[in-house]
Structures are given as structure tokens and as C-alpha cells.
Design a protein around this motif. Sequence first.
Motif, PDB file in Angstrom:
ATOM      1  N   LEU A 187      -3.096  -0.513 -10.476  1.00  0.00           N
ATOM      2  CA  LEU A 187      -1.823  -1.207 -10.643  1.00  0.00           C
ATOM      3  C   LEU A 187      -1.451  -1.955  -9.374  1.00  0.00           C
ATOM      4  CD1 LEU A 187       0.699  -1.728 -12.399  1.00  0.00           C
ATOM      5  CD2 LEU A 187       1.693   0.347 -11.408  1.00  0.00           C
ATOM      6  N   SER A 188      -1.705  -1.369  -8.224  1.00  0.00           N
ATOM      7  CA  SER A 188      -1.400  -2.020  -6.951  1.00  0.00           C
ATOM      8  C   SER A 188      -2.231  -3.287  -6.780  1.00  0.00           C
ATOM      9  CB  SER A 188      -1.655  -1.053  -5.790  1.00  0.00           C
ATOM     10  OG  SER A 188      -0.798   0.067  -5.880  1.00  0.00           O
ATOM     11  N   LEU A 189      -3.487  -3.253  -7.209  1.00  0.00           N
ATOM     12  CA  LEU A 189      -4.329  -4.442  -7.126  1.00  0.00           C
ATOM     13  C   LEU A 189      -3.815  -5.542  -8.055  1.00  0.00           C
ATOM     14  CD1 LEU A 189      -6.914  -5.658  -5.901  1.00  0.00           C
ATOM     15  CD2 LEU A 189      -8.174  -4.734  -7.867  1.00  0.00           C
ATOM     16  N   VAL A 226       3.055  -9.853   6.652  1.00  0.00           N
ATOM     17  CA  VAL A 226       2.221  -8.868   7.356  1.00  0.00           C
ATOM     18  C   VAL A 226       3.062  -7.627   7.686  1.00  0.00           C
ATOM     19  CG1 VAL A 226       0.946  -8.399   9.479  1.00  0.00           C
ATOM     20  CG2 VAL A 226       0.614 -10.568   8.294  1.00  0.00           C
ATOM     21  N   ALA A 227       4.280  -7.862   8.162  1.00  0.00           N
ATOM     22  CA  ALA A 227       5.178  -6.746   8.471  1.00  0.00           C
ATOM     23  C   ALA A 227       5.449  -5.917   7.224  1.00  0.00           C
ATOM     24  CB  ALA A 227       6.489  -7.269   9.064  1.00  0.00           C
ATOM     25  N   GLY A 228       5.540  -6.591   6.056  1.00  0.00           N
ATOM     26  CA  GLY A 228       5.760  -5.867   4.812  1.00  0.00           C
ATOM     27  C   GLY A 228       4.606  -4.947   4.472  1.00  0.00           C
ATOM     28  N   ILE A 229       3.390  -5.400   4.728  1.00  0.00           N
ATOM     29  CA  ILE A 229       2.220  -4.564   4.453  1.00  0.00           C
ATOM     30  C   ILE A 229       2.257  -3.305   5.306  1.00  0.00           C
ATOM     31  CG2 ILE A 229      -0.298  -4.442   4.595  1.00  0.00           C
ATOM     32  CD1 ILE A 229      -0.339  -7.467   4.082  1.00  0.00           C
ATOM     33  N   VAL A 230       2.459  -3.478   6.604  1.00  0.00           N
ATOM     34  CA  VAL A 230       2.478  -2.335   7.526  1.00  0.00           C
ATOM     35  C   VAL A 230       3.658  -1.417   7.225  1.00  0.00           C
ATOM     36  CG1 VAL A 230       2.649  -1.656   9.949  1.00  0.00           C
ATOM     37  CG2 VAL A 230       1.302  -3.666   9.301  1.00  0.00           C
ATOM     38  N   MET A 255       3.158  -2.051  -0.571  1.00  0.00           N
ATOM     39  CA  MET A 255       2.263  -2.622   0.428  1.00  0.00           C
ATOM     40  C   MET A 255       1.378  -3.680  -0.232  1.00  0.00           C
ATOM     41  SD  MET A 255      -0.978  -0.928   2.389  1.00  0.00           S
ATOM     42  CE  MET A 255      -1.863  -0.973   0.823  1.00  0.00           C
ATOM     43  N   SER A 256       0.877  -3.385  -1.424  1.00  0.00           N
ATOM     44  CA  SER A 256       0.081  -4.357  -2.164  1.00  0.00           C
ATOM     45  C   SER A 256       0.925  -5.552  -2.575  1.00  0.00           C
ATOM     46  CB  SER A 256      -0.525  -3.688  -3.410  1.00  0.00           C
ATOM     47  OG  SER A 256      -1.360  -2.624  -3.048  1.00  0.00           O
ATOM     48  N   ALA A 282       1.102  -7.650   0.421  1.00  0.00           N
ATOM     49  CA  ALA A 282      -0.186  -8.307   0.652  1.00  0.00           C
ATOM     50  C   ALA A 282      -0.348  -9.507  -0.275  1.00  0.00           C
ATOM     51  CB  ALA A 282      -1.324  -7.315   0.438  1.00  0.00           C
ATOM     52  N   GLY A 283       0.107  -9.375  -1.515  1.00  0.00           N
ATOM     53  CA  GLY A 283       0.058 -10.499  -2.444  1.00  0.00           C
ATOM     54  C   GLY A 283       0.933 -11.655  -1.986  1.00  0.00           C
ATOM     55  N   ARG A 284       2.116 -11.329  -1.486  1.00  0.00           N
ATOM     56  CA  ARG A 284       2.997 -12.396  -0.974  1.00  0.00           C
ATOM     57  C   ARG A 284       2.384 -13.058   0.256  1.00  0.00           C
ATOM     58  NH1 ARG A 284       7.046  -8.368  -1.375  1.00  0.00           N
ATOM     59  NH2 ARG A 284       7.205  -8.456   0.895  1.00  0.00           N
TER      60      ARG A 284
END
Length: 412
Positions: free
Chosen positions: A221-223, A57-61, A368-369, A372-374
Motif C-alpha cells: 500500500l505504501s508503494l 525530503v524532510a517529510g520522508i525523514v 514516509m512513502s 517520497a511520492g511528493r
Amino acid sequence: MTAQTRPEGLSAYIAVTAAYWAFMLTDGALRMLVLLHFHELGFSPLTLAWLFLLYEVAGIVTNLSAGWIAARFGLTTTLYVGLFLQILALLALSRLQPEWAMALSVPFVMVVQGLSGVAKDLAKMSSKSAVKLLAPEGEGGLFRWVALLTGSKNAVKGFGFFLGAALLGLAGFHASVLGMALILAVILIAVLLFMPAGLPKGSKSAKFAHVFATDSRVNRLSLARLFLFGARDTWFVVGIPIYFHAVLSDGTPEGARRAFFLIGGFMALWIIAYGAVQALAPKLLKGARRSTEEITRLAAVWVGLLTLIPFALAGATLVGGTWLTPVLVAGLLAFGFVFAINSSVHSYLILAFTGAERVTMDVGFYYMSNAAGRLVGTLLSGLSYQAGGLPLCLATAGLMAGASFLAARRLR
């Protein structure tokens, strides 16, 4: 946003990369230390997954904001802050006591892992953005540099997995995290004192609203990246390490230590081999001879191949047999080879799709994506393994890879 003269730019790139290597060594070691230490304390697969959720979560933000921070204050600033926060996280974990109740220890480790997640993505964004700004022009130059950085980083992180497992067996949890904090502090001091010129400074004109990608290729690509890393972490984070521990440990302290070394060795081998393939991807794909359009088409081809592997392994686990563990090892190494090609292609494409003026913004959005995947993969790893064991865990990974294939097809 441009680099200064090439010698200075190369020196800056080398310094950033070396600091990133040191960081990723501790990052890989810390993950194995936490996973195996708390598994030994009796935590369930789902609880183990929870320990890493705030990290993701911290990685996304962080990735969403790190691009703006770097554009505003400079790439060296984000690198320094990342190293400093990782030192704080390691020191905080050294205060953890085994007699703490689960209701206290789980939130504590989650928060500290969240801090480590912020640190990692600040450092990652700095090094990856530096490639776009400092890579030499010419045929395949960008692909070679980004593949070398990404591949070498993962090889170092792979050694960190083995180092973490070995330190847990030889020195124990607390001594290990304190030792890593000390080493990283020395690295930070060296970087602060000797960082050469070559990286651009920040710009006061950078706006936070610019962090969201406006190029449809970057969004697609991010998706695809989100589902790609979700597919890996669905089996990688909890499922396979816990399965191997159950197979390799006989329940004695000596058996547990032996299992630590074997699990850490496999995870290290997987990451190191993955990193080596990433570094070789431009040669394997003949990247210097291919246009960006051709490499874009390859993104869908390779993730389509990746989708088949976890489904095949899930079928093998349902059949069972004395040969299952060797088959899993071979299959997961094959997954690592194909996954590494996919990851290297993605890492090239995000830098090819973005311009120098938006590089930190688009790289931050892209990673960020990735985070989110991780996050999704980590949660699914604990949930699927606890609900249906390794077969469901691997089948879920296959579904995630299939979703990445659907997203990658739209890149064309």
C-alpha cells in the motif's frame, strides 16, 4: 495503546483536528506564496521545483521517525512540536529579502521549506493516528472518521491556496507570512492551555527499529501511495500553475495580480473539491456495507481509471486549440475526483491493516512513502515541464499513476 472514555476521546480528536486545520491553512497558503512570489522574480520551473524538494525530503525523514517519537513521547507532543516549527519557518521566511542573490535565496528558502515539511508531517501523523485510536467501533466507523478528517483537511488546505495567492496580491509576501505566524502562535497557545484528555501517552518500550513495516500489505500500500501522489504532484506543483500563469497574465502588474487570483482560485477549488469527495467517499463507495477485502479490490480499480486521465489530457495539449484551457480545467477536476476516491481508500486501508499497538509506526512509514511520492513528483514536475512543456508533464503523471495501479493490484 487505547483511548480513554469516549467523551474525552472525542474531545481530544476534535482539538487535534482543529489544530491540524489551522496548520494546513497556513501550509497551503505558504506553498502558493512561495511558488508565485519566486515565479514573479523570474525563477525557472526547475528552480521552483528545487524550492520544494527539501520540504519533501524532510517529510520522508520525519515520517520515518515521527511514528517512533509519538509512540515514545505521545501524540500531543508531536502536534505541539509541529505547530511550533511551522511558526519558526514562517518567521524565518519573513527575513527573506528580494535583493538577495539567487545563490543565497534558493538555499535559504529550501532550508526553511524543509523545516516546514518537518512541521507538517509531525502534525499530520498526530491527527491521522488519533483516528485509529478514537474512532467509534461498528460498521464503517473507521472509514467515516478517516474520510471526514482527510477530506476536511484538504478543503481547508485548498482555501489556504486561495488565501496565499490573495495575500500575495493584497498584502505582499512579508506581511503575509508574519500574519500567518501570529495566527498560528495563538492556535498553539490555545491548544497548550485547553487540550483535553483522551490521547494516549508515550511508552518507554517503543523501539526505533519498529518503525519499519513488517506487514506486506502495508509495504505494498505504501508503494502504491508513493506513485499515486507522485502522479498528482507531477502536474500540480509546477507545471499547471506556470502554464496557467503564462496563459492568464498579460505581463503587467495588474495582469499578474489577476493571474494570482485566478490560479489561486483554481488550485483552491481543486483541493476543496478533492477534500469534499474524500469526505463523501464512504457513501459513494457504500463503505459501511463493504468488507476490508472488497475495499482493497477497489483500490486497484480506481487507480486504473485515474491512469487514463493525464494521458488523455496530454493528447489534448498536443492537439491544442482555443478550447484547451477549459478542457484542462475540466480534465483536472475529473482527475481530482478519481484521485480523491483513491486517496480516501488508501487512508482507510492503512488504518485497517495496522493494529492499535503499531498505529503510529505504520502510519509514519506509510506517510514516509507519501512524502517520497511528493518528492519524486515535485522533481518530475519541474524537469518534465522544462524539458517538454505541459504534454510531457501530463504524460509523466500518467506513467506514475500506471505504476500505482501495478502496486495496488498486488494488494489483492
